[in-house]
Design an enzyme around this catalytic site. Structure first.
Site, short mmCIF file in Angstrom:
data_model
loop_
_atom_site.label_atom_id
_atom_site.label_comp_id
_atom_site.label_asym_id
_atom_site.label_seq_id
_atom_site.Cartn_x
_atom_site.Cartn_y
_atom_site.Cartn_z
CE LYS A 234 6.03 66.41 49.52
NZ LYS A 234 5.13 67.45 50.05
NE ARG B 127 8.17 74.24 57.73
CZ ARG B 127 6.87 74.50 57.69
NH1 ARG B 127 6.24 74.98 58.75
NH2 ARG B 127 6.18 74.28 56.58
N1 BES Z 1 8.47 70.63 49.20
C1 BES Z 1 7.23 70.80 49.86
C2 BES Z 1 6.45 72.02 49.36
C3 BES Z 1 5.99 71.98 47.93
C4 BES Z 1 4.69 71.60 47.64
C5 BES Z 1 6.82 72.38 46.91
C6 BES Z 1 4.26 71.58 46.33
C7 BES Z 1 6.39 72.37 45.61
C8 BES Z 1 5.12 71.97 45.31
C9 BES Z 1 7.44 70.96 51.35
O1 BES Z 1 8.51 70.27 51.88
C10 BES Z 1 6.22 70.46 52.02
O2 BES Z 1 5.98 69.28 51.94
N2 BES Z 1 5.47 71.33 52.68
C11 BES Z 1 4.29 70.96 53.35
C12 BES Z 1 4.33 71.58 54.71
C13 BES Z 1 3.27 71.07 55.63
C14 BES Z 1 3.55 69.61 55.98
C15 BES Z 1 3.27 71.91 56.89
C16 BES Z 1 3.11 71.50 52.55
O3 BES Z 1 3.20 72.56 51.96
O4 BES Z 1 2.10 70.79 52.48
MN MN Z 2 8.03 68.32 52.40
#
Ligand code: BES
Ligand code: MN
Ligand code: ZN
Length: 505
Positions: free
Chosen positions: A285, A359
């Site tokens: 991230k 997921r």
């Molecule tokens: N934990 C994150 C989602 C999230 C984002 C929670 C902001 C709380 C605040 C999740 O694991 C994630 O990283 N999701 C990605 C999915 C993508 C890579 C398909 C996302 O939402 O960007």
């Molecule tokens: Mn994630």
């Protein structure tokens, strides 16, 4: 904070501050507010006619009533809380007023306050429900996470005692029920908040498992914690793949409450995402805001917290709480984009992005639940940033394959003021998860990010009634809103408790 009911007339109550209320547009108050008004020589009516008090929702007016001036009136201060229009009062409104009242009382330095149950008089709301909301507003509204603030010794301390004053003896039992329920619901939501707010260096998968074990021990639940070797043996390749890059061992938590012994069909499985820190893994991230990913176990926190309240309130249903806890870290042994893993149910998954880890862990947690004959599944996950894009941070998107279970979740959430809205699982977004080399891939491209994630999970739930609640945007807030402080909200803990209570009621 201690909360108790006393049967008495408001004017005879001893308290640092007496809290009464006023509906908008009322010029000569009745009920408890009227009794106070008479005891202090019509001062409240006078402030209303002067335009000083309007009764608007969120209005708080402090009146000093020193004993020297009002010898027949015991409290030295009265706080008048506006309730808004009398036809729009509801449980959310009570929770909100109660939260702002409790923060006002704290800022006044009040140690002990007496109050009437807002909305249960001319508002016409059933007294136990009104009391539950009052208690929730007070406990949740007063919440702060201060354990790592060691230097600001000047801060005002919390109100220690609240006395609910009710003159009608026939309402006392209902008010006591409301206090019991409101306390259990709120304390659970507070446990979830504490876990979400806890920094990742203080809350590993093992720490989360210890909390679950302690909750189980204190409340007569069973708790099983599986180790990496156990879940590997069960074939949880999707979950194990996520944990691979980190050095803190995964812990698979399974807690059980038996409220309907011998009726194994009557079960509800609550499955919470438990990423104790989500760095994104190799698909790292960006740095800005990454610290918020300490809260990526918010779903897991809410199921552990909910089953605690459920065990205290004892609905007639068997409830399971499951959390596949792990960090998601980069590292030499981390899984890579392009890898293929095999989930517990035998399905293969192409890892397109290691940051779509939630997921993967849910797929195996659901696989486990189904292997134990789960009849109804509700998963809760901080799953997608797209949830905020779709609905903002006031409403959690809900998906599901069973109208009855979806509606039960929506109704429960409505009842406790944790807004949710159902989104469709359409066939177009479903195709976005297809992989050329495996059964599925773990991302679905740009459009409908929350929906493609839900589709992915639905493939593991199969035909078993299942609901997915995406709390990515609602689990933490940037600023205080009503009874929800900035930081962790504890959402949707109270919805889960309410769901179990309604199902087993
Ligand atoms: N934990 C994150 C989602 C999230 C984002 C929670 C902001 C709380 C605040 C999740 O694991 C994630 O990283 N999701 C990605 C999915 C993508 C890579 C398909 C996302 O939402 O960007
Ligand atoms: Mn994630
Ligand atoms: Zn995540």
């Amino acid at each position: 904070m201690e909360i108790a009911v006393v049967q008495s007339d408001v004017v005879d109550t001893e308290a640092d501050v007496l809290v009464v209320n006023l509906f908008e547009g009322v010029t000569s108050p009745g009920g408890a507010t009227g009794a106070v008004d008479s005891a202090i020589g019509g001062l409240i009516s006078e402030l209303i006619s002067d335009g000083e008090i309007s009764g608007r929702a969120s209005e708080l007016t402090l009146i000093h009533t020193p004993n020297s001036a009002y010898p027949a009136f015991k409290p030295s201060r009265v706080l008048v809380a506006g309730l808004g229009k009398d036809d729009s009062i509801n449980l959310d409104g009570i929770r909100r007023v109660s939260a702002s009242v409790i923060r006002k009382l704290r800022s006044l330095g009040a140690k002990q306050a007496a109050m009437v149950v807002h909305g249960a008089g001319i508002g016409g709301i059933e007294p136990s429900a009104a009391t539950q909301s009052l208690v929730e507003g007070a406990l949740l509204g007063a919440y702060r996470f201060l354990k790592y603030r060691t230097t600001d010794k000047e801060r005002k301390s919390d109100v220690e005692k609240i006395i609910i004053v009710e003159s009608d003896p026939s309402k006392i039992d209902a008010i006591n029920t409301g206090i019991t329920n409101g306390t259990a619901y709120s304390q659970a939501e507070i446990l979830a908040r504490d876990l979400v707010n806890e920094p990742a260096n203080k809350l590993s998968p093992a720490d989360l498992a210890s909390v679950a074990e302690q909750v189980a021990k204190d409340n007569g639940l069973t708790c099983t914690v599986l180790e990496e070797a156990d879940v590997t043996k069960l074939g949880m390749g999707a979950y194990v793949g996520v944990s691979q890059g980190g050095s803190r061992p995964l812990k698979f938590i399974h807690m059980t409450y038996e409220g309907d012994v011998g009726n194994s069909e009557n079960n509800l499985w609550l499955i919470g995402k438990g990423i104790t820190f989500d760095s994104g893994g190799i698909s790292l991230k960006p740095g800005a805001g990454m610290g918020k990913m300490k809260g990526d176990m918010g779903g897991g926190a809410s199921v552990i917290a909910a089953i605690r309240a459920i065990s205290q309130l004892k609905p007639k249903i068997n409830v399971h709480a499951v959390c596949a806890a792990t960090d998601n870290m980069p590292g030499g042994s981390a899984q890579r984009p392009g890898d293929v893993v095999t989930a517990m149910n035998g399905m293969t998954i192409e890892i397109d992005n290691t940051d779509a880890e939630g997921r993967l862990t849910l797929a195996d947690a659901i696989g486990y639940a189904l292997s134990k004959d789960a009849v109804r599944l509700v998963d809760v996950a901080t799953l997608t940033g797209a949830a905020r894009i779709a609905l903002g941070d006031g409403v959690s998107p809900v998906f599901g394959n069973d109208d009855d279970l979806v509606n039960a979740v929506l109704e429960a959430s409505e009842g406790v003021g944790e807004s949710m809205w159902r989104l469709p699982l359409d066939s177009v977004t479903k195709r976005q998860n297809s992989s050329k080399i495996a059964d599925l891939k773990n991302t679905g491209g740009r459009g409908g990010g929350s929906t493609t994630a839900a589709h992915f999970i639905s493939d593991f739930a199969g035909d078993t009634p299942w609901v997915h609640i995406d709390v990515a945007a609602t689990s933490m807030l940037d600023s205080t809103r009503g009874w929800m402080p900035a930081g962790a909200t504890g959402v949707p803990t109270r919805s889960l408790i309410e769901l179990a209570m309604r199902m087993g009621g």
